[in-house]
Design a protein around this motif. Structure first.
Motif, PDB file in Angstrom:
ATOM      1  N   ARG A 126     -12.029 -16.949  -5.229  1.00 23.51           N
ATOM      2  CA  ARG A 126     -13.145 -17.712  -5.829  1.00 23.51           C
ATOM      3  C   ARG A 126     -13.924 -18.485  -4.767  1.00 23.51           C
ATOM      4  N   VAL A 127     -13.211 -19.069  -3.830  1.00 24.30           N
ATOM      5  CA  VAL A 127     -13.887 -19.824  -2.763  1.00 24.30           C
ATOM      6  C   VAL A 127     -14.804 -18.888  -1.971  1.00 24.30           C
ATOM      7  N   ARG A 128     -14.264 -17.740  -1.589  1.00 24.65           N
ATOM      8  CA  ARG A 128     -15.075 -16.798  -0.794  1.00 24.65           C
ATOM      9  C   ARG A 128     -16.299 -16.312  -1.586  1.00 24.65           C
ATOM     10  N   LEU A 129     -16.089 -16.011  -2.858  1.00 22.27           N
ATOM     11  CA  LEU A 129     -17.210 -15.504  -3.657  1.00 22.27           C
ATOM     12  C   LEU A 129     -18.281 -16.565  -3.813  1.00 22.27           C
ATOM     13  N   SER A 130     -17.839 -17.783  -4.006  1.00 19.94           N
ATOM     14  CA  SER A 130     -18.794 -18.869  -4.176  1.00 19.94           C
ATOM     15  C   SER A 130     -19.615 -19.064  -2.890  1.00 19.94           C
ATOM     16  N   GLU A 131     -18.934 -18.988  -1.758  1.00 19.21           N
ATOM     17  CA  GLU A 131     -19.631 -19.125  -0.466  1.00 19.21           C
ATOM     18  C   GLU A 131     -20.615 -17.969  -0.252  1.00 19.21           C
ATOM     19  N   LEU A 132     -20.149 -16.779  -0.595  1.00 17.00           N
ATOM     20  CA  LEU A 132     -21.007 -15.600  -0.423  1.00 17.00           C
ATOM     21  C   LEU A 132     -22.215 -15.679  -1.353  1.00 17.00           C
TER      22      LEU A 132
END
Ligand SMILES: N[C@@H](CCC(=O)N[C@@H](CS)C(=O)NCC(=O)O)C(=O)O
Length: 217
Positions: A140-146
């Motif tokens: 979730r963190v990575r997707l949010s950053e992306l």
């Protein structure tokens, strides 16, 4: 010279195009390079003939004349370097597109792949729930950053590049999880990649392998 790639004789993803030959097929289709495919059983992948090409006994590999490559990222990079269409000509834009290739494989794929492995192979473990929650948090963190970086753009940095090609293949592994769908722009980004004619040709080619009568049953 027509390159030869390797792929699963029978993909465990049942034709969903999640195996890493898909990204190589897609890159070859994007640049209009015909290719041959050598299909391998799981046992053939671990034999010395294939390990000479792939030290880890995996697919995909790529052979073209004297050159033999393993690692899907290196193969896509090689294709992108040898043909126009997958990397910008301008030096800084090209370097940034290459950075996105690394980001897809080195920063975004690891938690997504770990989640898939846990989902597939560790569901019977007592710690499954806790482990899955922690992996999904990382995803979730990575997707949010992306998602923040992509914003309203079509692609990650200007025109479609090998960075987008790899990123879309990485995000597709989350299909059915609902995680990508939490970000409308990422869902649209994946759909945009999947709508490309080259993607469709690559997808159909790998699906045809899955649907073909199997020599090993
Ligand atoms: N980092 C490698 C990973 C290759 C990989 O994991 N290939 C999978 C198919 S997607 C495979 O061959 N799995 C069977 C195995 O590892 O025994 C790449 O990107 O090419």
């Amino acid at each position: 010279m027509i390159p030869t790639i390797t792929a699963f004789e029978r993909s465990p993803d049942r034709g969903r195009g999640l195996a890493r030959d898909m990204r190589v097929r897609w890159a070859l289709e994007e640049v209009g390079q015909p290719y041959d495919v050598r299909l391998l059983s799981f046992s053939a992948m671990k034999e010395s003939a294939h390990r000479a090409l792939s030290p880890f006994g995996q697919i995909p590999t790529y052979e073209e004349g004297d050159l033999a490559l393993f690692e899907s990222g290196a193969i896509v990079f090689h294709i992108a370097q040898c043909h126009p269409g997958l990397l910008p000509d301008e030096a800084n834009a090209r370097a940034r597109a290459i950075a996105w290739m690394f980001a897809a494989l080195n920063t975004v794929e690891p938690p997504i792949f770990d989640r898939s492995l846990t989902f597939l192979f560790e569901r019977d473990k007592p710690w499954y729930g806790e482990r899955m929650a922690s992996l999904e948090d990382r995803v979730r963190v990575r997707l949010s950053e992306l998602s923040s970086r992509l914003g309203e753009a079509d692609w990650l940095d200007g025109a479609f590049s090998a960075g987008d090609l790899l990123m879309v293949t990485v995000l597709r592994r989350l299909g059915g999880s609902g995680l990508v769908e939490n970000h409308a722009n990422l869902s649209a980004y994946v759909a945009r990649g999947e709508a490309r004619p080259a993607y469709k040709r690559a997808f159909d080619a790998q699906l045809a392998v899955f649907n073909a009568p199997s020599s090993t049953g």
